[in-house]
Write a protein that holds these residues in place. Structure first.
Motif, PDB file in Angstrom:
ATOM      1  N   VAL A 154      54.547  72.787 -94.646  1.00  0.00           N
ATOM      2  CA  VAL A 154      53.467  73.751 -94.434  1.00  0.00           C
ATOM      3  C   VAL A 154      53.189  73.899 -92.942  1.00  0.00           C
ATOM      4  O   VAL A 154      53.078  75.009 -92.413  1.00  0.00           O
ATOM      5  CB  VAL A 154      52.191  73.331 -95.200  1.00  0.00           C
ATOM      6  CG1 VAL A 154      51.032  74.263 -94.870  1.00  0.00           C
ATOM      7  CG2 VAL A 154      52.459  73.293 -96.695  1.00  0.00           C
ATOM      8  N   ALA A 155      53.107  72.759 -92.243  1.00  0.00           N
ATOM      9  CA  ALA A 155      52.850  72.797 -90.802  1.00  0.00           C
ATOM     10  C   ALA A 155      53.986  73.502 -90.064  1.00  0.00           C
ATOM     11  O   ALA A 155      53.749  74.316 -89.164  1.00  0.00           O
ATOM     12  CB  ALA A 155      52.651  71.386 -90.270  1.00  0.00           C
ATOM     13  N   ALA A 156      55.230  73.218 -90.441  1.00  0.00           N
ATOM     14  CA  ALA A 156      56.385  73.860 -89.789  1.00  0.00           C
ATOM     15  C   ALA A 156      56.367  75.363 -90.041  1.00  0.00           C
ATOM     16  O   ALA A 156      56.621  76.156 -89.129  1.00  0.00           O
ATOM     17  CB  ALA A 156      57.689  73.246 -90.302  1.00  0.00           C
ATOM     18  N   TYR A 157      56.069  75.760 -91.254  1.00  0.00           N
ATOM     19  CA  TYR A 157      56.013  77.190 -91.595  1.00  0.00           C
ATOM     20  C   TYR A 157      54.961  77.906 -90.755  1.00  0.00           C
ATOM     21  O   TYR A 157      55.226  78.956 -90.172  1.00  0.00           O
ATOM     22  CB  TYR A 157      55.709  77.369 -93.087  1.00  0.00           C
ATOM     23  CG  TYR A 157      55.430  78.802 -93.458  1.00  0.00           C
ATOM     24  CD1 TYR A 157      56.480  79.725 -93.565  1.00  0.00           C
ATOM     25  CD2 TYR A 157      54.139  79.237 -93.693  1.00  0.00           C
ATOM     26  CE1 TYR A 157      56.230  81.045 -93.890  1.00  0.00           C
ATOM     27  CE2 TYR A 157      53.879  80.560 -94.009  1.00  0.00           C
ATOM     28  CZ  TYR A 157      54.921  81.457 -94.115  1.00  0.00           C
ATOM     29  OH  TYR A 157      54.665  82.769 -94.428  1.00  0.00           O
ATOM     30  N   LEU A 158      53.768  77.315 -90.661  1.00  0.00           N
ATOM     31  CA  LEU A 158      52.703  77.937 -89.883  1.00  0.00           C
ATOM     32  C   LEU A 158      53.036  77.960 -88.395  1.00  0.00           C
ATOM     33  O   LEU A 158      52.707  78.912 -87.691  1.00  0.00           O
ATOM     34  CB  LEU A 158      51.379  77.206 -90.128  1.00  0.00           C
ATOM     35  CG  LEU A 158      50.812  77.348 -91.540  1.00  0.00           C
ATOM     36  CD1 LEU A 158      49.593  76.462 -91.721  1.00  0.00           C
ATOM     37  CD2 LEU A 158      50.490  78.801 -91.857  1.00  0.00           C
ATOM     38  N   ALA A 159      53.707  76.921 -87.901  1.00  0.00           N
ATOM     39  CA  ALA A 159      54.065  76.858 -86.478  1.00  0.00           C
ATOM     40  C   ALA A 159      55.080  77.926 -86.106  1.00  0.00           C
ATOM     41  O   ALA A 159      54.932  78.598 -85.084  1.00  0.00           O
ATOM     42  CB  ALA A 159      54.598  75.476 -86.130  1.00  0.00           C
ATOM     43  N   VAL A 160      56.120  78.105 -86.903  1.00  0.00           N
ATOM     44  CA  VAL A 160      57.164  79.071 -86.538  1.00  0.00           C
ATOM     45  C   VAL A 160      56.761  80.501 -86.850  1.00  0.00           C
ATOM     46  O   VAL A 160      57.397  81.440 -86.380  1.00  0.00           O
ATOM     47  CB  VAL A 160      58.521  78.753 -87.221  1.00  0.00           C
ATOM     48  CG1 VAL A 160      59.047  77.418 -86.755  1.00  0.00           C
ATOM     49  CG2 VAL A 160      58.438  78.829 -88.718  1.00  0.00           C
ATOM     50  N   ARG A 161      55.701  80.685 -87.604  1.00  0.00           N
ATOM     51  CA  ARG A 161      55.200  82.022 -87.921  1.00  0.00           C
ATOM     52  C   ARG A 161      54.592  82.697 -86.699  1.00  0.00           C
ATOM     53  O   ARG A 161      54.547  83.924 -86.619  1.00  0.00           O
ATOM     54  CB  ARG A 161      54.148  81.915 -89.028  1.00  0.00           C
ATOM     55  CG  ARG A 161      54.212  83.003 -90.036  1.00  0.00           C
ATOM     56  CD  ARG A 161      53.224  82.773 -91.109  1.00  0.00           C
ATOM     57  NE  ARG A 161      51.901  82.525 -90.527  1.00  0.00           N
ATOM     58  CZ  ARG A 161      50.787  82.514 -91.235  1.00  0.00           C
ATOM     59  NH1 ARG A 161      50.816  82.711 -92.513  1.00  0.00           N
ATOM     60  NH2 ARG A 161      49.631  82.287 -90.660  1.00  0.00           N
ATOM     61  N   ARG A 184      64.161  69.378 -86.549  1.00  0.00           N
ATOM     62  CA  ARG A 184      62.955  68.896 -87.234  1.00  0.00           C
ATOM     63  C   ARG A 184      62.289  70.007 -88.038  1.00  0.00           C
ATOM     64  O   ARG A 184      61.932  69.818 -89.199  1.00  0.00           O
ATOM     65  CB  ARG A 184      61.970  68.323 -86.221  1.00  0.00           C
ATOM     66  CG  ARG A 184      60.818  67.601 -86.893  1.00  0.00           C
ATOM     67  CD  ARG A 184      59.861  66.988 -85.911  1.00  0.00           C
ATOM     68  NE  ARG A 184      60.537  66.126 -84.952  1.00  0.00           N
ATOM     69  CZ  ARG A 184      59.945  65.591 -83.908  1.00  0.00           C
ATOM     70  NH1 ARG A 184      58.658  65.814 -83.689  1.00  0.00           N
ATOM     71  NH2 ARG A 184      60.607  64.823 -83.066  1.00  0.00           N
ATOM     72  N   LEU A 185      62.137  71.191 -87.423  1.00  0.00           N
ATOM     73  CA  LEU A 185      61.489  72.283 -88.142  1.00  0.00           C
ATOM     74  C   LEU A 185      62.334  72.775 -89.310  1.00  0.00           C
ATOM     75  O   LEU A 185      61.810  73.066 -90.389  1.00  0.00           O
ATOM     76  CB  LEU A 185      61.149  73.425 -87.192  1.00  0.00           C
ATOM     77  CG  LEU A 185      60.017  73.115 -86.209  1.00  0.00           C
ATOM     78  CD1 LEU A 185      59.780  74.277 -85.268  1.00  0.00           C
ATOM     79  CD2 LEU A 185      58.736  72.756 -86.933  1.00  0.00           C
ATOM     80  N   LEU A 186      63.651  72.852 -89.109  1.00  0.00           N
ATOM     81  CA  LEU A 186      64.521  73.263 -90.215  1.00  0.00           C
ATOM     82  C   LEU A 186      64.500  72.221 -91.333  1.00  0.00           C
ATOM     83  O   LEU A 186      64.523  72.573 -92.518  1.00  0.00           O
ATOM     84  CB  LEU A 186      65.946  73.489 -89.728  1.00  0.00           C
ATOM     85  CG  LEU A 186      66.156  74.754 -88.902  1.00  0.00           C
ATOM     86  CD1 LEU A 186      67.569  74.784 -88.328  1.00  0.00           C
ATOM     87  CD2 LEU A 186      65.901  75.993 -89.740  1.00  0.00           C
ATOM     88  N   HIS A 187      64.455  70.963 -90.972  1.00  0.00           N
ATOM     89  CA  HIS A 187      64.375  69.886 -91.969  1.00  0.00           C
ATOM     90  C   HIS A 187      63.160  70.102 -92.871  1.00  0.00           C
ATOM     91  O   HIS A 187      63.258  70.039 -94.092  1.00  0.00           O
ATOM     92  CB  HIS A 187      64.285  68.537 -91.261  1.00  0.00           C
ATOM     93  CG  HIS A 187      63.875  67.402 -92.136  1.00  0.00           C
ATOM     94  ND1 HIS A 187      64.746  66.795 -93.014  1.00  0.00           N
ATOM     95  CD2 HIS A 187      62.681  66.783 -92.285  1.00  0.00           C
ATOM     96  CE1 HIS A 187      64.103  65.842 -93.665  1.00  0.00           C
ATOM     97  NE2 HIS A 187      62.864  65.802 -93.235  1.00  0.00           N
ATOM     98  N   TYR A 188      62.010  70.389 -92.261  1.00  0.00           N
ATOM     99  CA  TYR A 188      60.803  70.605 -93.053  1.00  0.00           C
ATOM    100  C   TYR A 188      60.844  71.930 -93.804  1.00  0.00           C
ATOM    101  O   TYR A 188      60.387  72.030 -94.929  1.00  0.00           O
ATOM    102  CB  TYR A 188      59.561  70.511 -92.190  1.00  0.00           C
ATOM    103  CG  TYR A 188      59.209  69.104 -91.805  1.00  0.00           C
ATOM    104  CD1 TYR A 188      59.075  68.118 -92.777  1.00  0.00           C
ATOM    105  CD2 TYR A 188      59.031  68.734 -90.480  1.00  0.00           C
ATOM    106  CE1 TYR A 188      58.765  66.814 -92.447  1.00  0.00           C
ATOM    107  CE2 TYR A 188      58.723  67.430 -90.143  1.00  0.00           C
ATOM    108  CZ  TYR A 188      58.588  66.482 -91.120  1.00  0.00           C
ATOM    109  OH  TYR A 188      58.290  65.199 -90.786  1.00  0.00           O
ATOM    110  N   GLU A 189      61.407  72.944 -93.147  1.00  0.00           N
ATOM    111  CA  GLU A 189      61.474  74.262 -93.792  1.00  0.00           C
ATOM    112  C   GLU A 189      62.249  74.195 -95.117  1.00  0.00           C
ATOM    113  O   GLU A 189      61.845  74.818 -96.094  1.00  0.00           O
ATOM    114  CB  GLU A 189      62.128  75.279 -92.852  1.00  0.00           C
ATOM    115  CG  GLU A 189      62.163  76.682 -93.436  1.00  0.00           C
ATOM    116  CD  GLU A 189      62.796  77.683 -92.484  1.00  0.00           C
ATOM    117  OE1 GLU A 189      63.181  78.756 -92.968  1.00  0.00           O
ATOM    118  OE2 GLU A 189      62.897  77.382 -91.280  1.00  0.00           O
ATOM    119  N   TYR A 190      63.319  73.442 -95.135  1.00  0.00           N
ATOM    120  CA  TYR A 190      64.137  73.366 -96.341  1.00  0.00           C
ATOM    121  C   TYR A 190      63.601  72.395 -97.371  1.00  0.00           C
ATOM    122  O   TYR A 190      64.150  72.269 -98.449  1.00  0.00           O
ATOM    123  CB  TYR A 190      65.594  73.058 -95.988  1.00  0.00           C
ATOM    124  CG  TYR A 190      66.259  74.244 -95.359  1.00  0.00           C
ATOM    125  CD1 TYR A 190      66.549  75.377 -96.100  1.00  0.00           C
ATOM    126  CD2 TYR A 190      66.540  74.264 -93.992  1.00  0.00           C
ATOM    127  CE1 TYR A 190      67.131  76.482 -95.527  1.00  0.00           C
ATOM    128  CE2 TYR A 190      67.113  75.373 -93.405  1.00  0.00           C
ATOM    129  CZ  TYR A 190      67.417  76.477 -94.175  1.00  0.00           C
ATOM    130  OH  TYR A 190      67.974  77.590 -93.599  1.00  0.00           O
TER     131      TYR A 190
END
Length: 192
Positions: A154-161, A184-190
Motif C-alpha cells: 500500500v505504501a509503495a503504491y501510494l509513493a509511486v503514484r 524494493r518498490l517492485l517487490h512490494y508492488e507485486y
C-alpha cells in the motif's frame, strides 16, 4: 570485511586502493592451479605488488553505491603485517565512509521519532528473545513479515503514484541506490 550500518545495506563500505597514477585497479586474480576456478580479491592488502598484483600507494574509502572518498591516505607497506592486515590503521577511510553514510542518512526521509524509538526497542527485545525463547523470536519474525506484507504494498503504491517522484528522489528518500529503490518498490508492488 566491510563496514555496515543497519538500514543501509546498499552502502556497505570498505578500504579501496589507488595506484601511483591515481587509478583504481580491478580485482586481483589468483590462479590456484586447480580447475577453472580463479579466486578474485579486492581486499586492499592484496595490492602489495607481490604475485603479480599491482602495488597501491594510497587507500581511501569506497562504498558499494559507487561513492569514493576524496581523501587518500598513504600506505606504509613496511608497517602492514601480512598475517594480520586488519591491525593496520585504516581509520581514516572508515571515518570518511561514516561521514558519507551520515550524509545519505540525513538526506533520507526521516522516520517519526516514535516509530524510530519503537523499532529500536523492538529490535533490542527480539535480540534478547533469541536467547530466551528462540521459537518465540521466529514467531515474532513471522509477525513482522506479515506486517511488512500488509503495509509495504500500500505504501509503495501510494509513493509511486505521486507524479513528481523521480527514481533518484525515491533512492535518496530511502537512503539507497536507484537500483535497490526500484527493487524494493517492485517487490512490494507485486505482493499486492
Amino acid at each position: 570485511m566491510g563496514w555496515k550500518r543497519d538500514g543501509y545495506a546498499a552502502h556497505e563500505g570498505a578500504v579501496g586502493v589507488l595506484l601511483p597514477d591515481g587509478s583504481e585497479p580491478g580485482p586481483v586474480c589468483f590462479d590456484t592451479g586447480s580447475g577453472g576456478d580463479v579466486h578474485e580479491s579486492t581486499n586492499w592488502w592484496v595490492y602489495d605488488g607481490t604475485l603479480g598484483a599491482p602495488r597501491a600507494d594510497r587507500v581511501r574509502a569506497r562504498c558499494a553505491c559507487g561513492w569514493r572518498g576524496q581523501d587518500a591516505y598513504p600506505v606504509d607497506w613496511e608497517a602492514v603485517v601480512r598475517r594480520d592486515p586488519y591491525a593496520y590503521d585504516t581509520s581514516g577511510p572508515e571515518r570518511d565512509w561514516d561521514r558519507h553514510v551520515d550524509d545519505v542518512q540525513a538526506r533520507s526521509v526521516p522516520l517519526p521519532a516514535e516509530v524510530s524509538d519503537l523499532l529500536h526497542q523492538l529490535r533490542q527485545r527480539l535480540e534478547r528473545l533469541i536467547d530466551d525463547a528462540p521459537l518465540a523470536a521466529v514467531k515474532a519474525a513471522g509477525e513482522l513479515e506479515s506486517m511488512a506484507a500488509a503495509i509495504g504494498p500500500v505504501a509503495a503504491y501510494l509513493a509511486v503514484r505521486e507524479d513528481d517522484l523521480s527514481w533518484p528522489r525515491v533512492a535518496e528518500a530511502l537512503g539507497t541506490t536507484e537500483q535497490e529503490a526500484r527493487s524494493r518498490l517492485l517487490h512490494y508492488e507485486y505482493r499486492r
